[in-house]
Design an enzyme around this catalytic site. Structure first.
Site, PDB file in Angstrom:
ATOM      1  N   ASP A  81       0.844  -1.191   0.000  1.00 12.50           N
ATOM      2  CA  ASP A  81       0.000   0.000   0.000  1.00 12.50           C
ATOM      3  C   ASP A  81       0.889   1.254   0.000  1.00 12.50           C
ATOM      4  O   ASP A  81       1.842   1.351   0.791  1.00 12.50           O
ATOM      5  CB  ASP A  81      -0.889  -0.045   1.255  1.00 12.50           C
ATOM      6  CG  ASP A  81      -2.012   0.961   1.196  1.00 12.50           C
ATOM      7  OD1 ASP A  81      -2.501   1.250   0.092  1.00 12.50           O
ATOM      8  OD2 ASP A  81      -2.422   1.451   2.277  1.00 12.50           O
ATOM      9  N   ASP A 103       2.722   4.813  -5.756  1.00 12.22           N
ATOM     10  CA  ASP A 103       2.071   6.100  -5.469  1.00 12.22           C
ATOM     11  C   ASP A 103       3.068   7.238  -5.651  1.00 12.22           C
ATOM     12  O   ASP A 103       3.835   7.561  -4.741  1.00 12.22           O
ATOM     13  CB  ASP A 103       1.499   6.079  -4.045  1.00 12.22           C
ATOM     14  CG  ASP A 103       0.845   7.416  -3.681  1.00 12.22           C
ATOM     15  OD1 ASP A 103       0.842   8.333  -4.529  1.00 12.22           O
ATOM     16  OD2 ASP A 103       0.354   7.543  -2.544  1.00 12.22           O
ATOM     17  N   HIS A 182      -8.089   9.637   4.359  1.00 12.91           N
ATOM     18  CA  HIS A 182      -7.366   8.609   5.131  1.00 12.91           C
ATOM     19  C   HIS A 182      -7.484   8.870   6.635  1.00 12.91           C
ATOM     20  O   HIS A 182      -7.230   9.983   7.089  1.00 12.91           O
ATOM     21  CB  HIS A 182      -5.868   8.656   4.802  1.00 12.91           C
ATOM     22  CG  HIS A 182      -5.479   7.834   3.621  1.00 12.91           C
ATOM     23  ND1 HIS A 182      -4.560   8.255   2.699  1.00 12.91           N
ATOM     24  CD2 HIS A 182      -5.857   6.603   3.214  1.00 12.91           C
ATOM     25  CE1 HIS A 182      -4.386   7.327   1.779  1.00 12.91           C
ATOM     26  NE2 HIS A 182      -5.175   6.312   2.061  1.00 12.91           N
ATOM     27  N   GLY A 183      -7.852   7.840   7.370  1.00 16.07           N
ATOM     28  CA  GLY A 183      -7.804   7.927   8.828  1.00 16.07           C
ATOM     29  C   GLY A 183      -9.029   8.529   9.487  1.00 16.07           C
ATOM     30  O   GLY A 183      -9.021   8.792  10.691  1.00 16.07           O
ATOM     31  N   HIS A 210      -9.820   4.577  -1.356  1.00 21.09           N
ATOM     32  CA  HIS A 210      -9.016   4.565  -0.128  1.00 21.09           C
ATOM     33  C   HIS A 210      -9.747   5.349   0.956  1.00 21.09           C
ATOM     34  O   HIS A 210     -10.721   6.049   0.687  1.00 21.09           O
ATOM     35  CB  HIS A 210      -7.657   5.233  -0.381  1.00 21.09           C
ATOM     36  CG  HIS A 210      -6.657   4.337  -1.026  1.00 21.09           C
ATOM     37  ND1 HIS A 210      -5.393   4.162  -0.533  1.00 21.09           N
ATOM     38  CD2 HIS A 210      -6.741   3.555  -2.125  1.00 21.09           C
ATOM     39  CE1 HIS A 210      -4.723   3.316  -1.303  1.00 21.09           C
ATOM     40  NE2 HIS A 210      -5.524   2.937  -2.290  1.00 21.09           N
ATOM     41  N   SER A 212     -11.551   4.447   3.663  1.00 17.49           N
ATOM     42  CA  SER A 212     -12.965   4.048   3.744  1.00 17.49           C
ATOM     43  C   SER A 212     -13.467   3.862   5.175  1.00 17.49           C
ATOM     44  O   SER A 212     -14.659   3.603   5.368  1.00 17.49           O
ATOM     45  CB  SER A 212     -13.174   2.768   2.932  1.00 17.49           C
ATOM     46  OG  SER A 212     -12.576   2.909   1.667  1.00 17.49           O
ATOM     47  N   VAL A 233      -9.413  -0.271   3.760  1.00 17.49           N
ATOM     48  CA  VAL A 233      -9.823   0.047   5.136  1.00 17.49           C
ATOM     49  C   VAL A 233      -8.658  -0.277   6.073  1.00 17.49           C
ATOM     50  O   VAL A 233      -8.062  -1.343   5.956  1.00 17.49           O
ATOM     51  CB  VAL A 233     -11.042  -0.821   5.543  1.00 17.49           C
ATOM     52  CG1 VAL A 233     -11.428  -0.583   6.995  1.00 17.49           C
ATOM     53  CG2 VAL A 233     -12.238  -0.527   4.636  1.00 17.49           C
TER      54      VAL A 233
HETATM   55  P1  13P Z   1      -8.507   4.271   6.450  1.00 16.85           P
HETATM   56  O1  13P Z   1      -7.488   4.037   7.504  1.00 16.85           O
HETATM   57  O2  13P Z   1      -9.099   5.622   6.488  1.00 16.85           O
HETATM   58  O3  13P Z   1      -9.550   3.197   6.439  1.00 16.85           O
HETATM   59  O4  13P Z   1      -7.762   4.196   5.041  1.00 16.85           O
HETATM   60  C1  13P Z   1      -7.035   3.061   4.719  1.00 16.85           C
HETATM   61  C2  13P Z   1      -6.410   3.215   3.392  1.00 16.85           C
HETATM   62  O5  13P Z   1      -6.941   3.815   2.494  1.00 16.85           O
HETATM   63  C3  13P Z   1      -5.102   2.579   3.213  1.00 16.85           C
HETATM   64  O6  13P Z   1      -4.542   2.904   1.991  1.00 16.85           O
END
Ligand code: 13P
Length: 287
Positions: A81, A103, A182-183, A210, A212, A233
């Protein structure tokens, strides 16, 4: 069984579901998620994110995770990732990863496309899939810094750039930005489905969402009908461990570390199962 991302996403497209992509920086997280996928009889994506290298060195844990994926009763893609350097992407490949996210979205469009193309050329020659990112993914710290008032549209993927990116790079999957962060766990992001429709129409490849964790379950399920075949996630699953550990602490007796690990794993498995149930649309893997 260990498969690449292209194989998983093609199956998801044909069978109208989305594969859950969980970041698994540690062996415990990996075990918890694989247990969830087996319990739900659903394919899954696991793997390290470059950002979390210090918590789970990829050269050390990658081969272990690849072995765990090979042994799983469901198809598993071991996917890097947010690989943001060629050096780290090469480490993932050497460690047994079957897919990488290249990325380079921090660079301008042409440079992003040039480097992703380079990754695709190499990765495809050895059967490894590549995910790219056009647009930018904001994170929760940026939202907080802006006092909760960050204009997410500034990060959105431009529909006119998608087709060209795929044409230039040949990437297997593309992360698109249309309202997620994210997060995020508290404020609920509002997904822009009008924008997602434009992205879906312009894309000639699998789309990925991403950030989510903060998305309402109904919005997640709706998003699948707009051509998303992978949904990432992490925060939701990882922080479920914190609540379970806190609830297990008793003043009268110590909590051993092996107990903490088990409590965390059980909580993460349940949380991952909830996500898989939402995304799998009733799909069951069969040999
Ligand atoms: P979250 O931690 O917001 O679920 O995002 C995870 C993600 O997109 C990892 O690339």
């Amino acid at each position: 069984m260990l498969v690449n991302l292209k194989t998983l996403l093609e199956d998801a497209r044909i069978n109208h579901y989305a594969v859950a992509g969980f970041t698994t920086p540690t062996i415990d997280t990996c075990e918890a998620v694989l247990q969830a996928a087996e319990d739900m009889n659903a394919p899954v994506v696991i793997g390290q994110a470059q950002l979390y290298e210090e918590f789970g060195p990829i050269e050390k844990f990658g081969p272990v995770m690849a072995h765990m994926a090979e042994q799983a009763k469901v198809p598993v893609c071991l996917h890097l990732d947010h690989g943001t350097s060629i050096d780290y992407i090469m480490k993932a490949i050497k460690a047994g990863y079957t897919s990488v996210m290249a990325d380079f979205s921090h660079l301008d469009f042409e440079e992003n496309a040039r480097i992703v193309k380079m990754c695709v050329t190499f990765c495809h020659s050895v059967g490894i899939s590549v995910e790219g990112l056009v647009g930018k993914m904001p994170n929760v710290a940026m939202v907080e810094q802006a006092g909760g008032d960050l204009d997410l549209k500034e990060f959105f993927t431009k529909p006119e750039e998608i087709g060209r990116f795929i044409e230039l790079t040949g990437a297997d999957a593309l992360t698109v930005s249309f309202g997620t962060v994210h997060g995020m766990t508290v404020a609920k992001p509002v997904l822009d489905f009008v924008h997602l429709t434009k992205l879906h129409q312009a894309a000639g490849c699998a789309l990925v969402m991403h950030g989510s964790s903060g998305v309402e379950p109904s919005q997640l399920q709706k998003a699948i009908t707009y051509g998303l075949t992978k949904v990432n996630v992490y925060t939701k699953v990882s922080t479920s461990a914190q609540d379970a550990i806190r609830d297990s602490i008793r003043p009268e007796r110590p909590l051993y570390y092996h107990e903490i690990e088990q409590i965390a794993k059980r909580a993460m498995t349940e949380s991952a199962k909830e996500t898989i149930a939402l995304l799998s649309n009733g799909y069951q893997f069969s040999d």
